[in-house]
Structure formats: structure tokens, C-alpha cells
Design a protein around this motif. Sequence first.
Motif: not given
Length: 672
Positions: A325-350
Motif C-alpha cells: 500500500a503506497l500513498e499516491v501523494d507522498t510515495g510513502n509505503v504504509v504497508a508491505m506484507a509478505s506471507i508467510p513471515d517469521y519471527d526475526p528474533n530467531v537471529w538473536e535467540h536461535g
Amino acid sequence: MNRRLKGIRRTGIKNKDTMNLRVNVFYFGIFLLFCTIIIRLAILQFVEGPGLKDLETIRQVKNYPLEPVRGSIIDASGTRLAYSTSTQALYITLLKDYSSSDIGKKNRIEAEKLATEIVKVLNQYGRPTVDKLTIEDVMKSMDLDYKMQPGYAPRRIKANLTAREVAYFMEHKSKYPGIEVVEESGRQYNPDKVAVQTIGYLKEFQGTKEIKKYKELDAKNKTQKDPGLMYTEREKVGVDGLEMMFQEMLRGKNGYMRIPVNPRNMVDGVPTMISPEIGYNVRTTIHKDIQVAAQQAIVDQLQWLRTHPVSGKLHPSAQTGYAVALEVDTGNVVAMASIPDYDPNVWEHGSDDWSTVLNHYRNGTISPYSSGRSGNKLESLVLLGSTIKPLTVLIGLNEKLFGPNDYYNDQGAAFFGKDNSKVRNARGRAFGALNARKAIEHSSNAFMVDWIGEKLYTKYGSQSIEVWDKYMKDFGLGVLTQSGLPYEHVGTIEYKNIEQAGSYLAAMAYASFGQSGKYTTLQLAQYASTLANRGERIKPQLVSKIEDQNGQVIKEYKREVLNTVVFSEQYWEEVIAGMNTQGLRAFDDFKFDFARKTGTSEQDIYVDGQRKRLENGVFIAFAPREKPKLAVAVVIPEGGYGSQSAAPVARKIFDAYDEVYGLDGSPKLLKE
């Protein structure tokens, strides 16, 4: 006799002259030698002296780096999506030789006594639930025989100190020679898994040298004069997403201990500590509420497609989905969803399941690699399908292949080429008389092939491919969006593969209704916003500003126009009015008039030698139709018709945006 005396006299005079010459040469040589020595001493003192003095200082002082503390990545609502947690660690610098040498053995008893005292304090003020350190543990960490590090290097005794442990050692620092309490940090990510592939993750510097960015930094390390900018091998650096894109801003500067060292590489004096500098904070345009709504909408829709018949059948292979989802007037991306996703804390805790993580840890909205696959292994890049038709009609109008008021007689199919190849409309429907606007609304394949694909080929011949390609790239299809995200894919252009198509005419025919180009979801969103902006292609912005820890703005990011395509205003009116797909149940009660185009791209695979045709759901839209605020693109591989698979996801994203910001500029949350 007289002759003999005269000869002797002449010989004596000659020998005397030779002796005088030798003495003169000798003294002259001595003079030159002293001159050389004096000149050399002068050079050493006045020319090379400062450099030699610096070299002596370098040899006498070692800098031991302390890891920097990264800044936070904060969403548009002020929620921290990635942040560093501060911890305190206990380090000791060996001020004496405690090794197995003769001198070291005499001092060893002092080290054992110090270790005993440290253990006593740690066990008294440490966490009762944590395993207690023993004297042997501390002695091993002290590395008295320099097996793990040089003699001057500080040794870490314990990480994650309690407040009471910190207070005690700071108050009694003089009692424990060489002891330092050092601030360290760990990276944490929002537990709600917000845009995790967009945010990215960290990895130790020593394992990133294959990445060009860090290969260059590694080379620069060798000549780096500022110890605060030196990258250490175990330092964590960003290797994807915003963590990598804004590595330098987030990193800050590492601290270091300046340690006086004697010729035996041992500490010779009192070390001084320069504390690390915390990096800047990155304010992303992603809004947590809209992002979470987009993610959940995809998850729910995939589940629905697998359990409810669509067009008379279930879609068990619909296992991935992508939305931007991208704002037409600003170009700001307000949502960028890629599913499936994952818990990125695995990079710290395994993790106990790395194979699953590695299947979709990358961002499927910008790349097909490691970003999830559908049941039949389709990637995130799919053919555009009918979502290309607004642009196809614009091209036809701009090239004067027909006019806004010209009508085409749609009989349900188009035929082209010497072999009379046939392209049918969906379900073989014949729409009768169609002008440009109605051709888009009814999604007529026949119109696109006969009046744009074939006519453009007739006008330009083999050059029609290049003409088409220029239009595609002007709208962001087949070029990078310039978002700045690492590993962004440029898309797959198939209309240039004439051998695969069979002819230039066939290539143009298939391209005209969206069966000759695969693009990312972000490219589709940029394409939709370019339609909404009537020819202005704007850069997708993922960050609004960079701030220091006091909230002072270091840098701001504003709307940026990448290129502009100029068409007649009448053409724009016709095309945007034609983006009026009917029968979208998901939008039945949507209160805004909005421009939209569904797409169902067909893709063939072969299973056991048999061709199997799969359908991918694609949808683009912007709302409101007049004065548009938000553009949305959704892709559901193997989801079937875009109107039934992708459109419902877009509706929930529009609703979430309306709640937070207001599609009419008035946030609904504030009204409530």
C-alpha cells in the motif's frame, strides 16, 4: 754518487706528497661522514620526528573496540519495530603477567584471589535463577595464558549484569584492578512480527564479506584511522531490509579501550574507556496498524481460499500472498506484507526449525528468492494478467491507433498471425460494441490484441517491442522502483523473447493482455500510483526521517518524482473511468468511488509430462478515484480469479488506512 743522492731525494719528496694526499683524503672522508650524520640527525629530528613519535605512540597504546549500540527502527505511529536492549557486562584487563612463565607463576595467586572475590560478589548480587559462576569459570574467562586473545585485550567475565552487580563494581572499582563495567546491546524485534522482511535482520560482520557493501568496508578497515569506525569481526551488521539499507545511520560508533602496552604486549598503565555512541533512529513510513491488517488479511484470505470453493473449486495450493500500500501523494509505503513471515528474533535467540525460516525470510514483494512458494512452487513474481489493460489502452490512444469514441466489435475472441492463433476473452464472452473505456471495464482480451497488439506491430514492425518496452518502463514495469531496498528484483520481461512467442506479432499480442511480463508487487503498486498520478512515477519511500537520540531531525525524505509521462487529459479521463471492474463483492459497501482493475494471470507448469494451467490472482486499485490518496497492489499465487482472491485483501487494507489516516483526509479513529 750525486746522481744517486738526487734520485733518493726525488723519491722522498714524491712519497711525502703521496702521504699528504692520503691524509687529506682521509680527513675529507671524515668530514663528509660527519656532515652526513649531522644532516641525517637533522632530518630525523625535524622531518621524520613527528611521524616517528606517532609511530612510537601507536606501538605503546592499543585500542580494544567495544561494539556500537544501534539506533531503533520506529514505525509511523511511534512503535519500535527494531531496537537495541542495553545490557551491562563485566570485563577485566590483566595488569600483570599471570601466565605460566616464571614471573607469571609468582603472580598467579593474586589472580586466583581476585577471581574468588569476583565470584563472591556475583553470587551475592546476581540473579538467583541464573547458574552460579565458579572460580574455575572466572579463571577460564581471564585467559591467563593468552590462548584466546592478546595479553592486553580485556576479557569478558559475565554478560547481562544485574543493577546491583553494576552498582557494586562501580562503587568499589578501586578494589578490583582492571575491572570495567561495559555497556553492550542485543537486537530485538517487535513481537507482533510487523513487516519483518522489510525491516531485515543482523548478522556478524565476519560472515558478510561476500556482500559488496561489507567487502568494501572490510578493505577500508585496514586503513581506518578512527577507531570508532572500525568494524570488528563479531559486530552485528544489517544484511537485509532497512537494517542493511540504513546500516551507517543505525550503527553509530563503536567505543574502545585505550590500553597502554609494554614490549611484552602486556598492559603497562591504566586503560581509559571511550564509550560507544548510539546510532540514529530510523522513522519508517510503515504504520503498524495498517501493516498488521494487511498481513492478517492475507492469512485469512489464504485460509478461506483453501476451505471455500471459488469458481466451483478449492485452492489448496494458495499458500502465499503479497501486498503493498503506497500513498499516491507522498510515495510513502504504509504497508508491505509478505506471507508467510517469521519471527526475526530467531537471529538473536536461535531456532529449532531453520529450514522453514530460510524458505521465506526474504521480502516477496520485491524479490522471488527465499520469499515463499505456492503449493506448486510458483514464486512471488507472476504475470500481470488484465491489470496491464489500463496501460495498454493508454498506449493505443497515445499512438493514435484508435480514438476515445471509436468502437470495436468484440465477438469473444481475436485471431492473429499466419496460423490464425486465437485469444479468447474470459469464459469466451462476447461484449459487442466497445470503446476504450468499456474495453477496460469488461477486460476484453480481444480488444487488446486486435486494436493495440496487432496495430502497434503493424505501425512499427519489429521495433514495436522497443516501443512497448519504453512505455512499460516509464510506468515502472521492468525497472527498479528506486525504493533502495537491498535485493530488489527488476522483474522478468518475456515479450522480448521472440523465439518463445513465435513472432514479433505474437509477442505483441500476448503482451497486450498481460501474458508476457512478471513483476514484483512493489512494481505493481508503483504502476498503480503512476496511473493515479496521471503519469508521474514517484519513488516509494520507506523512511520519513532520520533522528538522533534527542529527537533532532538529521535528514528528511520527501516526495520524489522519478519521471513523468505526458498524455492527453482526455486519455487519462477515459482510462481511469474504465478502471471500473464490476462484481467485486468485497467492495459492495465501500463508500468511496475508486479505480480498480482485477487480473487473473495464467501460468503453465508440467507435472509428470502433463501440462497444468494455474491461475494467479492479481489486483490493483487506488482510492478515491478523484484526488486519490492510496494505491494498493495484491498478488495471490494460485489464488484463482483476482476479483475473488486478491480484491478482498485490498479492501481490508483500504479500510485500515481509512481508520488511521482517512481516505478523505479525515482519520476515523479521531472521529470515534
